[in-house]
Design a protein around this motif. Structure first.
Motif, PDB file in Angstrom:
ATOM      1  N   ASP A 190       0.827  -1.212   0.000  1.00 26.15           N
ATOM      2  CA  ASP A 190       0.000   0.000   0.000  1.00 26.15           C
ATOM      3  C   ASP A 190       0.864   1.265   0.000  1.00 26.15           C
ATOM      4  OD1 ASP A 190      -3.056  -0.977   1.253  1.00 26.15           O
ATOM      5  OD2 ASP A 190      -1.349  -2.320   1.347  1.00 26.15           O
ATOM      6  N   GLU A 191       1.919   1.238   0.830  1.00 27.25           N
ATOM      7  CA  GLU A 191       2.771   2.428   0.950  1.00 27.25           C
ATOM      8  C   GLU A 191       3.535   2.707  -0.337  1.00 27.25           C
ATOM      9  OE1 GLU A 191       2.312   0.310   4.897  1.00 27.25           O
ATOM     10  OE2 GLU A 191       2.871  -0.250   2.848  1.00 27.25           O
ATOM     11  N   ILE A 192       4.006   1.651  -0.998  1.00 27.17           N
ATOM     12  CA  ILE A 192       4.739   1.829  -2.255  1.00 27.17           C
ATOM     13  C   ILE A 192       3.820   2.410  -3.319  1.00 27.17           C
ATOM     14  CG2 ILE A 192       6.064   0.671  -4.051  1.00 27.17           C
ATOM     15  CD1 ILE A 192       7.414   0.742  -1.300  1.00 27.17           C
ATOM     16  N   TRP A 193       2.625   1.871  -3.400  1.00 21.70           N
ATOM     17  CA  TRP A 193       1.655   2.393  -4.362  1.00 21.70           C
ATOM     18  C   TRP A 193       1.384   3.881  -4.118  1.00 21.70           C
ATOM     19  CZ3 TRP A 193      -3.272   4.303  -3.205  1.00 21.70           C
ATOM     20  CH2 TRP A 193      -4.062   4.619  -4.319  1.00 21.70           C
ATOM     21  N   ALA A 194       1.233   4.259  -2.857  1.00 24.61           N
ATOM     22  CA  ALA A 194       0.900   5.646  -2.528  1.00 24.61           C
ATOM     23  C   ALA A 194       2.023   6.601  -2.914  1.00 24.61           C
ATOM     24  CB  ALA A 194       0.581   5.768  -1.038  1.00 24.61           C
ATOM     25  N   VAL A 195       3.278   6.268  -2.544  1.00 20.38           N
ATOM     26  CA  VAL A 195       4.375   7.186  -2.862  1.00 20.38           C
ATOM     27  C   VAL A 195       4.635   7.222  -4.370  1.00 20.38           C
ATOM     28  CG1 VAL A 195       5.458   6.923  -0.601  1.00 20.38           C
ATOM     29  CG2 VAL A 195       6.195   5.458  -2.475  1.00 20.38           C
ATOM     30  N   ALA A 196       4.402   6.092  -5.053  1.00 19.99           N
ATOM     31  CA  ALA A 196       4.595   6.066  -6.499  1.00 19.99           C
ATOM     32  C   ALA A 196       3.559   6.928  -7.218  1.00 19.99           C
ATOM     33  CB  ALA A 196       4.541   4.629  -7.013  1.00 19.99           C
ATOM     34  N   GLU A 197       2.307   6.830  -6.787  1.00 20.15           N
ATOM     35  CA  GLU A 197       1.264   7.659  -7.398  1.00 20.15           C
ATOM     36  C   GLU A 197       1.528   9.147  -7.149  1.00 20.15           C
ATOM     37  OE1 GLU A 197      -0.996   7.098  -9.424  1.00 20.15           O
ATOM     38  OE2 GLU A 197      -1.786   5.075  -9.242  1.00 20.15           O
ATOM     39  N   ARG A 198       1.969   9.475  -5.950  1.00 21.86           N
ATOM     40  CA  ARG A 198       2.263  10.871  -5.649  1.00 21.86           C
ATOM     41  C   ARG A 198       3.440  11.371  -6.494  1.00 21.86           C
ATOM     42  NH1 ARG A 198       2.509  10.490  -0.453  1.00 21.86           N
ATOM     43  NH2 ARG A 198       4.756  10.339  -0.203  1.00 21.86           N
ATOM     44  N   ARG A 199       4.455  10.531  -6.645  1.00 25.13           N
ATOM     45  CA  ARG A 199       5.623  10.897  -7.458  1.00 25.13           C
ATOM     46  C   ARG A 199       5.226  11.118  -8.914  1.00 25.13           C
ATOM     47  NH1 ARG A 199      11.044  12.421  -6.703  1.00 25.13           N
ATOM     48  NH2 ARG A 199      12.341  11.587  -8.371  1.00 25.13           N
ATOM     49  N   ALA A 200       4.342  10.270  -9.410  1.00 22.76           N
ATOM     50  CA  ALA A 200       3.951  10.333 -10.816  1.00 22.76           C
ATOM     51  C   ALA A 200       3.151  11.579 -11.152  1.00 22.76           C
ATOM     52  CB  ALA A 200       3.151   9.086 -11.189  1.00 22.76           C
ATOM     53  N   LEU A 201       2.669  12.299 -10.157  1.00 25.27           N
ATOM     54  CA  LEU A 201       1.933  13.533 -10.419  1.00 25.27           C
ATOM     55  C   LEU A 201       2.839  14.653 -10.908  1.00 25.27           C
ATOM     56  CD1 LEU A 201      -0.457  13.645  -7.317  1.00 25.27           C
ATOM     57  CD2 LEU A 201      -1.038  13.012  -9.676  1.00 25.27           C
ATOM     58  N   SER A 202       4.123  14.584 -10.555  1.00 24.76           N
ATOM     59  CA  SER A 202       5.031  15.674 -10.909  1.00 24.76           C
ATOM     60  C   SER A 202       6.092  15.288 -11.921  1.00 24.76           C
ATOM     61  CB  SER A 202       5.722  16.209  -9.646  1.00 24.76           C
ATOM     62  OG  SER A 202       6.461  15.180  -8.998  1.00 24.76           O
ATOM     63  N   GLN A 203       6.402  13.993 -12.024  1.00 25.78           N
ATOM     64  CA  GLN A 203       7.419  13.547 -12.984  1.00 25.78           C
ATOM     65  C   GLN A 203       7.239  12.069 -13.280  1.00 25.78           C
ATOM     66  OE1 GLN A 203      11.486  13.392 -11.010  1.00 25.78           O
ATOM     67  NE2 GLN A 203      10.335  14.620  -9.538  1.00 25.78           N
ATOM     68  N   PRO A 204       7.817  11.577 -14.378  1.00 21.36           N
ATOM     69  CA  PRO A 204       7.624  10.170 -14.735  1.00 21.36           C
ATOM     70  C   PRO A 204       8.135   9.235 -13.640  1.00 21.36           C
ATOM     71  CG  PRO A 204       8.569  11.399 -16.570  1.00 21.36           C
ATOM     72  CD  PRO A 204       8.606  12.310 -15.389  1.00 21.36           C
ATOM     73  N   LEU A 205       7.398   8.175 -13.421  1.00 19.06           N
ATOM     74  CA  LEU A 205       7.804   7.181 -12.440  1.00 19.06           C
ATOM     75  C   LEU A 205       8.871   6.281 -13.066  1.00 19.06           C
ATOM     76  CD1 LEU A 205       7.260   5.945  -9.630  1.00 19.06           C
ATOM     77  CD2 LEU A 205       5.558   4.472 -10.732  1.00 19.06           C
ATOM     78  N   THR A 206      10.020   6.178 -12.422  1.00 20.18           N
ATOM     79  CA  THR A 206      11.132   5.407 -12.976  1.00 20.18           C
ATOM     80  C   THR A 206      11.321   4.105 -12.199  1.00 20.18           C
ATOM     81  OG1 THR A 206      12.764   6.449 -11.517  1.00 20.18           O
ATOM     82  CG2 THR A 206      12.302   7.539 -13.629  1.00 20.18           C
ATOM     83  N   PRO A 207      11.925   3.101 -12.844  1.00 23.27           N
ATOM     84  CA  PRO A 207      12.226   1.862 -12.115  1.00 23.27           C
ATOM     85  C   PRO A 207      13.114   2.111 -10.896  1.00 23.27           C
ATOM     86  CG  PRO A 207      12.451   1.512 -14.470  1.00 23.27           C
ATOM     87  CD  PRO A 207      12.255   2.983 -14.273  1.00 23.27           C
ATOM     88  N   ALA A 208      14.081   3.044 -11.023  1.00 27.83           N
ATOM     89  CA  ALA A 208      14.992   3.315  -9.907  1.00 27.83           C
ATOM     90  C   ALA A 208      14.228   3.843  -8.700  1.00 27.83           C
ATOM     91  CB  ALA A 208      16.073   4.307 -10.341  1.00 27.83           C
ATOM     92  N   PHE A 209      13.285   4.752  -8.917  1.00 27.09           N
ATOM     93  CA  PHE A 209      12.504   5.283  -7.794  1.00 27.09           C
ATOM     94  C   PHE A 209      11.672   4.170  -7.166  1.00 27.09           C
ATOM     95  CE2 PHE A 209       8.773   7.056  -5.824  1.00 27.09           C
ATOM     96  CZ  PHE A 209       9.268   8.151  -5.125  1.00 27.09           C
ATOM     97  N   TRP A 210      10.991   3.392  -8.001  1.00 27.31           N
ATOM     98  CA  TRP A 210      10.126   2.315  -7.503  1.00 27.31           C
ATOM     99  C   TRP A 210      10.914   1.311  -6.671  1.00 27.31           C
ATOM    100  CZ3 TRP A 210       4.835   1.201  -8.105  1.00 27.31           C
ATOM    101  CH2 TRP A 210       4.452  -0.081  -7.703  1.00 27.31           C
ATOM    102  N   PHE A 211      12.056   0.855  -7.205  1.00 23.27           N
ATOM    103  CA  PHE A 211      12.825  -0.160  -6.490  1.00 23.27           C
ATOM    104  C   PHE A 211      13.569   0.432  -5.299  1.00 23.27           C
ATOM    105  CE2 PHE A 211      12.156  -2.471 -10.470  1.00 23.27           C
ATOM    106  CZ  PHE A 211      11.787  -3.711  -9.972  1.00 23.27           C
ATOM    107  N   GLY A 212      13.915   1.714  -5.359  1.00 25.54           N
ATOM    108  CA  GLY A 212      14.499   2.350  -4.181  1.00 25.54           C
ATOM    109  C   GLY A 212      13.533   2.333  -3.021  1.00 25.54           C
ATOM    110  N   ALA A 213      12.275   2.627  -3.301  1.00 27.56           N
ATOM    111  CA  ALA A 213      11.241   2.591  -2.263  1.00 27.56           C
ATOM    112  C   ALA A 213      10.900   1.159  -1.870  1.00 27.56           C
ATOM    113  CB  ALA A 213       9.996   3.328  -2.749  1.00 27.56           C
TER     114      ALA A 213
END
Length: 233
Positions: free
Chosen positions: A114-137
């Motif tokens: 749930d937490e990963i989904w939430a931070v990823a959706e929030r990140r995607a509002l301002s810039q493209p979601l990258t594999p590095a960001f997703w796997f870092g989280a």
């Protein structure tokens, strides 16, 4: 306007930093889960395997709560399926954002808590979601969960009488907190009442842990029936 993605290493750090508060907050629950798991007869290696394969805190808590010897596999499967159905909605929501990951997206979804989904959706509002960001989280949360659950299992094995310290109340307290977090005013009353009454009746009438999926299904059915009427109002 959407910004361009940073270099991969910076994205990795950004993902880890974004999930850090949630990862730290999950550790006490991991300790609690590990302690309760060994109290039910599981070993630290069993706990590690469960946390690695399932990686879904709420589902693991319910599974441990229903665990007995031999384990009621059908009850566990049905209950965990109902609890994790929200992942279907989260997956549909995030699918378009992780499609550019290519084959990596099939690995990425294993980390979709749930937490990963939430931070990823929030990140995607301002810039493209990258594999590095997703796997870092995702990997930081995954690591913290494994360590805390195994540590809880190792330490829990040294506690001979959990009830003496009030640890036997951990599950009821946690699920009471979860239930209250879903309270949205009296409009949720019928759903909560239907789930609770059905669970109590099923507990009295059925063997094993079937009262859990029965209560969940009753709550879902009530929400579906009342949903259109509440929307019209």
């Amino acid at each position: 306007m959407m910004r361009r993605a940073a270099p991969p290493l910076a994205e990795l750090h950004a993902g880890a930093f974004a999930i850090l508060p949630a990862a730290l907050a999950a550790c006490p629950f991991g300790l609690m889960l590990g302690q309760q798991a060994v109290a039910k007869g599981l070993t630290p290696m069993d706990v590690l395997a469960m946390s690695s394969i399932v990686f879904a805190g709420s589902a693991q808590f319910v599974a441990i709560g229903l665990w007995e010897s031999p384990p009621p596999l059908l009850v566990l499967a049905c209950t965990v399926l109902l609890i994790n159905l929200r992942h279907v909605l989260m997956g549909a929501s995030i699918a378009g954002r992780i499609r550019p990951f290519g084959p990596l997206r099939f690995v990425a979804v294993h980390l979709m808590a749930d937490e990963i989904w939430a931070v990823a959706e929030r990140r995607a509002l301002s810039q493209p979601l990258t594999p590095a960001f997703w796997f870092g989280a995702g990997l930081l949360l995954f690591f913290c969960w494994q360590v805390s659950t195994v540590l809880g299992a190792v330490l829990g094995a040294t506690i001979q009488d959990p009830a003496r310290y009030g640890l036997d109340f951990a599950f009821p307290a946690m699920f009471l907190g979860l239930a209250l977090s879903f309270w949205k005013g009296w409009r949720t009353g019928p759903v909560v009442a239907a789930a609770g009454i059905t669970a109590v009746l099923a507990h009295a009438a059925l063997p094993g842990g079937w009262h859990v999926p029965a209560g969940a299904l009753a709550g879902i059915a009530t929400a579906v029936v009342l949903g259109p009427e509440k929307a019209r109002r």
